[in-house]
Design a protein around this motif. Structure first.
Motif, PDB file in Angstrom:
ATOM      1  N   MET A  41      12.325  12.035  66.516  1.00 18.31           N
ATOM      2  CA  MET A  41      12.890  13.000  65.758  1.00 18.31           C
ATOM      3  C   MET A  41      14.707  13.103  66.222  1.00 18.31           C
ATOM      4  O   MET A  41      15.281  13.247  65.268  1.00 18.31           O
ATOM      5  CB  MET A  41      12.568  14.468  65.955  1.00 18.31           C
ATOM      6  N   SER A  42      14.891  12.659  67.398  1.00 18.21           N
ATOM      7  CA  SER A  42      16.296  12.558  67.766  1.00 18.21           C
ATOM      8  C   SER A  42      16.742  11.444  67.270  1.00 18.21           C
ATOM      9  O   SER A  42      17.994  11.730  66.456  1.00 18.21           O
ATOM     10  CB  SER A  42      16.300  12.620  69.297  1.00 18.21           C
ATOM     11  N   GLN A  43      16.368  10.273  66.974  1.00 12.44           N
ATOM     12  CA  GLN A  43      16.811   9.064  66.230  1.00 12.44           C
ATOM     13  C   GLN A  43      16.855   9.313  64.954  1.00 12.44           C
ATOM     14  O   GLN A  43      18.113   9.102  64.290  1.00 12.44           O
ATOM     15  CB  GLN A  43      16.076   7.929  66.754  1.00 12.44           C
ATOM     16  N   MET A  44      15.932   9.993  64.310  1.00 16.95           N
ATOM     17  CA  MET A  44      15.810   9.974  62.680  1.00 16.95           C
ATOM     18  C   MET A  44      16.728  11.252  62.319  1.00 16.95           C
ATOM     19  O   MET A  44      17.455  11.373  61.132  1.00 16.95           O
ATOM     20  CB  MET A  44      14.701  10.310  62.317  1.00 16.95           C
ATOM     21  N   SER A  45      17.463  11.941  63.225  1.00 17.84           N
ATOM     22  CA  SER A  45      18.165  13.126  62.936  1.00 17.84           C
ATOM     23  C   SER A  45      19.925  12.476  63.169  1.00 17.84           C
ATOM     24  O   SER A  45      20.717  13.250  62.601  1.00 17.84           O
ATOM     25  CB  SER A  45      18.301  14.072  63.647  1.00 17.84           C
ATOM     26  N   LYS A  46      20.027  11.402  63.481  1.00 14.71           N
ATOM     27  CA  LYS A  46      21.287  10.856  63.404  1.00 14.71           C
ATOM     28  C   LYS A  46      21.874  10.533  62.142  1.00 14.71           C
ATOM     29  O   LYS A  46      21.190  10.087  61.286  1.00 14.71           O
ATOM     30  CB  LYS A  46      21.365   9.627  64.431  1.00 14.71           C
ATOM     31  N   PRO A  47      23.129  10.573  62.032  1.00 18.97           N
ATOM     32  CA  PRO A  47      23.622  10.308  60.630  1.00 18.97           C
ATOM     33  C   PRO A  47      23.273   8.996  60.213  1.00 18.97           C
ATOM     34  O   PRO A  47      23.501   7.975  60.836  1.00 18.97           O
ATOM     35  CB  PRO A  47      25.175  10.200  60.928  1.00 18.97           C
ATOM     36  N   TYR A  48      22.890   8.812  58.878  1.00 22.36           N
ATOM     37  CA  TYR A  48      22.629   7.763  58.087  1.00 22.36           C
ATOM     38  C   TYR A  48      21.009   7.352  58.712  1.00 22.36           C
ATOM     39  O   TYR A  48      20.800   6.054  58.080  1.00 22.36           O
ATOM     40  CB  TYR A  48      23.622   6.686  57.961  1.00 22.36           C
ATOM     41  N   HIS A  49      20.411   7.622  59.706  1.00 19.02           N
ATOM     42  CA  HIS A  49      19.346   6.856  60.250  1.00 19.02           C
ATOM     43  C   HIS A  49      18.207   7.105  59.160  1.00 19.02           C
ATOM     44  O   HIS A  49      17.345   5.985  58.850  1.00 19.02           O
ATOM     45  CB  HIS A  49      18.926   7.477  61.453  1.00 19.02           C
ATOM     46  N   ARG A  50      18.149   8.091  58.303  1.00 22.66           N
ATOM     47  CA  ARG A  50      17.026   8.200  57.646  1.00 22.66           C
ATOM     48  C   ARG A  50      17.156   7.110  56.213  1.00 22.66           C
ATOM     49  O   ARG A  50      16.068   6.580  55.784  1.00 22.66           O
ATOM     50  CB  ARG A  50      16.809   9.717  56.948  1.00 22.66           C
ATOM     51  N   GLU A  51      18.503   7.141  55.953  1.00 14.09           N
ATOM     52  CA  GLU A  51      18.736   6.258  54.779  1.00 14.09           C
ATOM     53  C   GLU A  51      18.399   4.757  55.191  1.00 14.09           C
ATOM     54  O   GLU A  51      17.776   4.029  54.379  1.00 14.09           O
ATOM     55  CB  GLU A  51      20.139   6.073  54.393  1.00 14.09           C
ATOM     56  N   LEU A  52      18.767   4.557  56.518  1.00 15.77           N
ATOM     57  CA  LEU A  52      18.585   3.068  56.912  1.00 15.77           C
ATOM     58  C   LEU A  52      17.277   2.676  57.411  1.00 15.77           C
ATOM     59  O   LEU A  52      16.785   1.619  57.191  1.00 15.77           O
ATOM     60  CB  LEU A  52      19.621   3.163  58.400  1.00 15.77           C
ATOM     61  N   TYR A  53      16.541   3.821  57.984  1.00 15.24           N
ATOM     62  CA  TYR A  53      15.008   3.601  58.530  1.00 15.24           C
ATOM     63  C   TYR A  53      13.666   4.054  57.850  1.00 15.24           C
ATOM     64  O   TYR A  53      12.572   3.710  58.407  1.00 15.24           O
ATOM     65  CB  TYR A  53      15.258   3.905  59.956  1.00 15.24           C
ATOM     66  N   ASN A  54      13.976   4.706  56.892  1.00 15.15           N
ATOM     67  CA  ASN A  54      12.860   5.636  56.056  1.00 15.15           C
ATOM     68  C   ASN A  54      11.845   4.729  55.865  1.00 15.15           C
ATOM     69  O   ASN A  54      10.751   4.823  56.021  1.00 15.15           O
ATOM     70  CB  ASN A  54      13.317   6.545  55.116  1.00 15.15           C
ATOM     71  N   ARG A  55      12.479   3.411  55.208  1.00 12.63           N
ATOM     72  CA  ARG A  55      11.292   2.718  54.570  1.00 12.63           C
ATOM     73  C   ARG A  55      11.031   1.283  55.596  1.00 12.63           C
ATOM     74  O   ARG A  55      10.003   0.465  55.055  1.00 12.63           O
ATOM     75  CB  ARG A  55      11.860   2.005  53.420  1.00 12.63           C
ATOM     76  N   LYS A  56      11.479   1.521  56.664  1.00 11.68           N
ATOM     77  CA  LYS A  56      11.211   0.315  57.696  1.00 11.68           C
ATOM     78  C   LYS A  56      10.161   0.530  58.262  1.00 11.68           C
ATOM     79  O   LYS A  56       9.528   1.838  58.540  1.00 11.68           O
ATOM     80  CB  LYS A  56      12.606   0.011  58.527  1.00 11.68           C
ATOM     81  N   SER A  57       9.485  -0.487  58.867  1.00 11.16           N
ATOM     82  CA  SER A  57       8.248  -0.216  59.658  1.00 11.16           C
ATOM     83  C   SER A  57       8.334   0.767  60.980  1.00 11.16           C
ATOM     84  O   SER A  57       9.394   0.863  61.645  1.00 11.16           O
ATOM     85  CB  SER A  57       7.678  -1.681  60.427  1.00 11.16           C
ATOM     86  N   CYS A  58       7.258   1.389  61.130  1.00 13.43           N
ATOM     87  CA  CYS A  58       7.138   2.621  62.084  1.00 13.43           C
ATOM     88  C   CYS A  58       7.515   1.947  63.478  1.00 13.43           C
ATOM     89  O   CYS A  58       7.920   2.821  64.488  1.00 13.43           O
ATOM     90  CB  CYS A  58       6.109   3.398  62.270  1.00 13.43           C
ATOM     91  N   ILE A  59       7.522   0.630  63.751  1.00 10.40           N
ATOM     92  CA  ILE A  59       7.722  -0.017  65.170  1.00 10.40           C
ATOM     93  C   ILE A  59       9.165   0.136  65.528  1.00 10.40           C
ATOM     94  O   ILE A  59       9.531  -0.407  66.636  1.00 10.40           O
ATOM     95  CB  ILE A  59       7.140  -1.324  65.070  1.00 10.40           C
ATOM     96  N   ALA A  60       9.932   0.555  64.518  1.00 15.35           N
ATOM     97  CA  ALA A  60      11.416   0.669  65.054  1.00 15.35           C
ATOM     98  C   ALA A  60      11.987   1.595  66.381  1.00 15.35           C
ATOM     99  O   ALA A  60      12.596   1.204  67.006  1.00 15.35           O
ATOM    100  CB  ALA A  60      12.181   1.210  63.732  1.00 15.35           C
ATOM    101  N   PHE A  61      11.106   2.609  66.416  1.00 18.22           N
ATOM    102  CA  PHE A  61      11.446   3.667  67.423  1.00 18.22           C
ATOM    103  C   PHE A  61      10.199   3.774  68.205  1.00 18.22           C
ATOM    104  O   PHE A  61       9.939   4.795  68.961  1.00 18.22           O
ATOM    105  CB  PHE A  61      11.880   4.970  66.989  1.00 18.22           C
TER     106      PHE A  61
END
Length: 382
Positions: A41-61
């Motif tokens: 949740m901390s990573q996804m709340s950073k600016p533009y992270h949702r736009e960058l990572y929403n559609r990427k595999s869940c292994i990112a974090f």
């Protein structure tokens, strides 16, 4: 989650299950990682992270090195493994697998609850055993206490183990011409000390049957040999080295006709206050314990003869009373305070003298933990 699922799906799961602390990630049913809710949740709340990572595999974090344990592992082994793995395993949880395939997830709090329940049950079983051992030990001592009550008109005995069972014991036996008494402090306290009291008291009783009660020094020698043989402390016995255990003891015989007291002590002393005396006398024994590795097999204790009179007060104690730390300076209770308490209660009964000493002892101990078992004996010559 699987590696095909993206971070938006992880976000949806965390949003739907507010109490979910972590999510396991699998690939072909094989666990490969763990997603920590707080970190994700901390990573996804950073600016533009949702736009960058929403559609990427869940292994990112994903934590790529979670603790993975086999379902067949015991709770004890799992506990050590989790502690060895570190705080992460307790905070994030751990993955449970069987034959390498994902089975479930465990949490540190759950593990702590299970371990606590198991420990409580073990403690209950142990305490039940120790409580019953206390019953056995008290039953062993009861005949001596009953014989003491029948024989002496003015006497008092205090026996208080530090734990449920103790390493101190006493023995009393009456005969036509006098009586024999012993106070002993075996190595340790609790269960180990209690085991040693059973050994030592049995050897003492056998020695009295074989040698009679009128020579305390000879009885100390017999008990010394018996303990050393029982515990494998004999010279040259290198194949089965014994424990360095034994006891401090005071043995004494009182002759009814002459009122003479025959005393032999192993690191123990006798306090005697005769009528009309202001200070009283301390009769020291030998500075050698019974049954220890450093005590020779043929060490000879000496008898001390004390001629008592009617109204003489005799007191003997194990070192649990003398060595107790307390008072404003946090020092040992010592012999001086015992002597002062006896002199201050010299006209009271033996039981009242014991009570006075016990009151002073408890006041002296204060908030300090009791260091040792407590046993002392007082009698007034009739």
């Amino acid at each position: 989650m699987t590696t095909e699922q993206n971070n938006q799906e992880v976000l949806d799961v965390f949003g739907k299950h507010r109490d979910l602390a972590s999510l396991p990630v699998t690939e072909n049913d094989t666990p490969i990682g763990l997603i920590n809710r707080a970190i994700f949740m901390s990573q996804m709340s950073k600016p533009y992270h949702r736009e960058l990572y929403n559609r990427k595999s869940c292994i990112a974090f994903m934590d790529k090195e979670p603790l993975v344990v086999d379902a067949a592992m015991s709770i004890e082994a799992l506990t050590f493994k989790a502690v060895e793995y570190g705080e992460k395993a307790l905070a994030d949880g751990f993955i449970i697998a069987r034959d390498g395939r994902f089975l479930g997830i465990g949490h540190g709090l759950q593990l702590m609850r299970v371990v606590a329940d198991m420990q409580a049950e073990k403690n209950r079983q142990i305490m039940h055993s120790i409580d019953y051992a206390s019953t056995i030990q008290r039953s062993m001592l009861r005949p001596s206490r009953e014989a003491l009550a029948r024989t002496l008109g003015d006497a008092g005995l205090v026996w208080e183990p530090r734990d449920v069972v103790g390493g101190d014991f006493y023995h009393f036996a009456a005969f036509e011409d006098g009586w024999f008494a012993a106070l002993a402090d075996c190595t340790g306290h609790g269960v180990p000390g209690a085991f040693l009291t059973l050994i030592s008291s049995s050897i003492l009783i056998q020695a009295i049957e074989q040698r009679g009660p009128r020579d305390p020094a000879a009885l100390l020698m017999a008990v010394n040999r018996g303990i050393k043989q029982m515990l494998g402390q004999l010279d040259g016995d290198d194949e089965t080295p014994g424990s360095n255990d034994g006891m401090d003891a005071a043995f004494f015989w009182f002759d009814n006709a002459s009122r003479q007291l025959v005393f032999a002590g192993a690191k123990s002393a006798l306090f005697v206050l005769q009528p009309g005396e202001a200070e009283g006398e301390i009769v020291d024994g030998e500075r050698m314990g019974v049954g220890y590795v450093d005590t020779n097999l043929d060490f000879a204790w000496q008898n001390r003869l004390v001629q008592t009179q009617p109204d003489s007060v005799v007191f003997v104690t194990t070192d649990g009373l003398i060595d107790q730390i307390g008072g404003p300076k946090e020092i040992a209770f010592g012999k001086r305070r015992i002597r002062e308490a006896i002199r201050g209660s010299r006209h009271a009964s033996a039981a009242q003298i014991n009570d006075a000493i016990l009151d002073q002892y408890r006041a002296w101990q204060g908030h300090h933990r009791r260091r040792d078992d407590l046993t002392f004996f007082c009698f007034r010559v009739q």
